[in-house]
Design an enzyme around this catalytic site. Structure first.
Site, short mmCIF file in Angstrom:
data_model
loop_
_atom_site.label_atom_id
_atom_site.label_comp_id
_atom_site.label_asym_id
_atom_site.label_seq_id
_atom_site.Cartn_x
_atom_site.Cartn_y
_atom_site.Cartn_z
N GLY A 96 0.81 -1.21 0.00
CA GLY A 96 0.00 0.00 0.00
C GLY A 96 0.84 1.26 0.00
O GLY A 96 0.46 2.27 -0.60
N GLU A 315 -3.83 -1.84 12.31
CA GLU A 315 -2.95 -2.90 11.82
C GLU A 315 -2.70 -3.98 12.87
O GLU A 315 -2.26 -5.08 12.55
CB GLU A 315 -1.61 -2.31 11.37
CG GLU A 315 -0.80 -1.67 12.47
CD GLU A 315 0.39 -0.90 11.92
OE1 GLU A 315 1.48 -1.06 12.46
OE2 GLU A 315 0.22 -0.13 10.95
#
Length: 436
Positions: A96, A315
């Site tokens: 990403g 995360e």
């Protein structure tokens, strides 16, 4: 679905309480931010302790394609800036940070820059970044599904800058990617977030901190508005912090198996979301201490269920969900709707895999509710997602017969995970790490 050609790894059981020192490599989030800024700098930079993984290799290769030199000098990386060049291809893999940080850099190129990635990467949202660039007068052609990879950024050698609105509800990376290149825009840039939620704010704070440390003037005094002034990016010689989120599976292992796991190099202050781990793990029932720069987490094998808002550290959700299946009461994880747009739809993936092994995990509008149930042997699918793979290892600490699909995907941010995990679990082997 797992096929005969898909490799699986037998997640080892913990035979008893742990006693290990685990050396975690450098932060991926910091490494890739430093690499981008070094490539835009006013001279060569030396990065010490940079993570060497698939994501950072993809970033280094992308920056080389765009005109920078990235040389390995022993354990260090030396980055020498060059004019940003076009008529090149950028391979994003599943990173990403590559697909969202580099389009704004590509706008500075002297020609078209084509972006593409792994098949799974084509599912990740990119629309807010592409629309922001168009709002700044940059031509962007979408070569596939709108708002997704592949796409082409047509650089014209410079970007005027000014003001731009962006909806970063899906990822804080949409803001960070614009901020990292903004000082090279002629007028700098003011970025305003327009969405209803802003996940992973610590990652934007990390971006602001690394920009300021490189001499860039950033004003973040107004909520959800950031102003970057035009100016040079200073070349630097710096060391990368350990990746605190990658430390999470090892620290959680101490809670599940009992015993103590220590991680050296833990910073006294950090912008990494993983820096929230000590307080989070205490809520789950751990004893946590910091002796110098060594963080120690001690568990008894008993895990408490919690109600936890993970908006600032999404995360960590796969790791904490795997911890929660071993708890004595239900856990609710909130504020993580944006995880549906990560390497995979992590909420759907976690729900599916926990349920597959006999557990109970229900999706909510913004998270998960995990109700502990007896688990059984089976295959834990990774979905080409490094954090799903390490979550499977945690589940398997106490559940015999867990097979983790494609554990090699951990190389995205944590090369050598299997060896680190085995060393941590080896009785009498106190040290686990690169020097073990």
């Amino acid at each position: 679905m797992t096929t005969p050609s898909t490799p699986t790894w037998s997640a080892p059981l913990a035979d008893g309480p742990l006693d290990a020192l685990v050396e975690v490599p450098g932060s991926k989030s910091l490494s890739n931010r430093y690499l981008v800024l070094a490539a835009l700098g006013d001279g060569p930079s030396r990065l010490r302790g940079v993570l060497r993984s698939r994501d950072t290799s993809l970033m280094a290769d992308a920056l080389r394609a765009l005109g920078a030199r990235v040389d390995e000098d022993g354990a260090d990386w030396v980055v020498t800036p060059g004019p940003v060049r076009g008529d090149v291809d950028v391979a994003c893999g599943l990173a990403g940070t590559v697909m969202r940080f580099l389009p704004a850099v590509a706008a500075l190129a002297d020609g078209p820059v084509r972006f593409d990635g792994d098949p799974q990467a084509r599912l990740r949202p990119m629309g807010p970044v592409l629309e922001a660039l168009r709002g700044l007068g940059v031509r962007v052609d979408e070569d596939g599904e709108p708002g997704r990879l592949p796409f082409t950024v047509h650089g014209r050698g410079s970007v005027a800058g000014g003001h731009v609105d962006v909806d970063a509800s899906g990822s804080s990376q949409f803001v960070s990617g614009l901020l990292l290149a903004a000082s090279r825009f002629e007028q700098g840039l003011t970025v305003r977030h327009t969405g209803t939620t802003l996940p992973s704010l610590p990652h934007i704070e990390m971006t602001v901190a690394v920009l300021r440390a490189a001499g860039v003037t950033v004003d973040d005094s107004r909520p959800e508005i950031w102003r970057v002034e035009p100016g040079p990016v200073a070349a630097r010689d710096l060391r990368v912090e350990p990746d605190l989120s990658n430390a999470a599976p090892f620290l959680c292992a101490a809670m599940i198996a009992g015993g103590t796991v220590r991680v050296p190099g833990w910073p006294s202050a950090t912008t990494q979301p993983g820096g929230l781990l000590p307080g989070i793990l205490e809520r789950f029932g751990a004893s946590v201490s910091l002796d110098g720069d060594v963080l120690a987490v001690t568990g008894t094998g008993q895990v408490h269920g919690v109600d936890l808002d993970l908006r600032a550290a999404g995360e960590l959700a796969p790791t904490l969900a795997a911890l929660a299946v071993h708890a004595g009461s239900p856990t609710r994880l909130r504020g993580i709707a944006h995880l549906r747009g990560h390497e995979t739809d992590r909420l759907a993936a976690l729900s599916a895999e926990i349920t597959r092994l006999g557990g109970q995990a229900e999706q909510t509008s913004d998270g998960l509710v995990i109700t502990p149930r007896p688990l059984r042997a089976g295959t834990w699918r990774s979905y080409a997602d490094h954090r799903m793979a390490t979550a499977g290892a945690l589940v398997g600490l106490r559940v015999p017969g867990v097979q983790v699909e494609d554990v090699a995907t951990t190389a995205k941010t944590l090369p050598g995970f299997v060896d680190l995990w085995a060393a941590m679990l080896t009785p009498g082997a106190v040290r686990a790490g690169a020097d073990a």
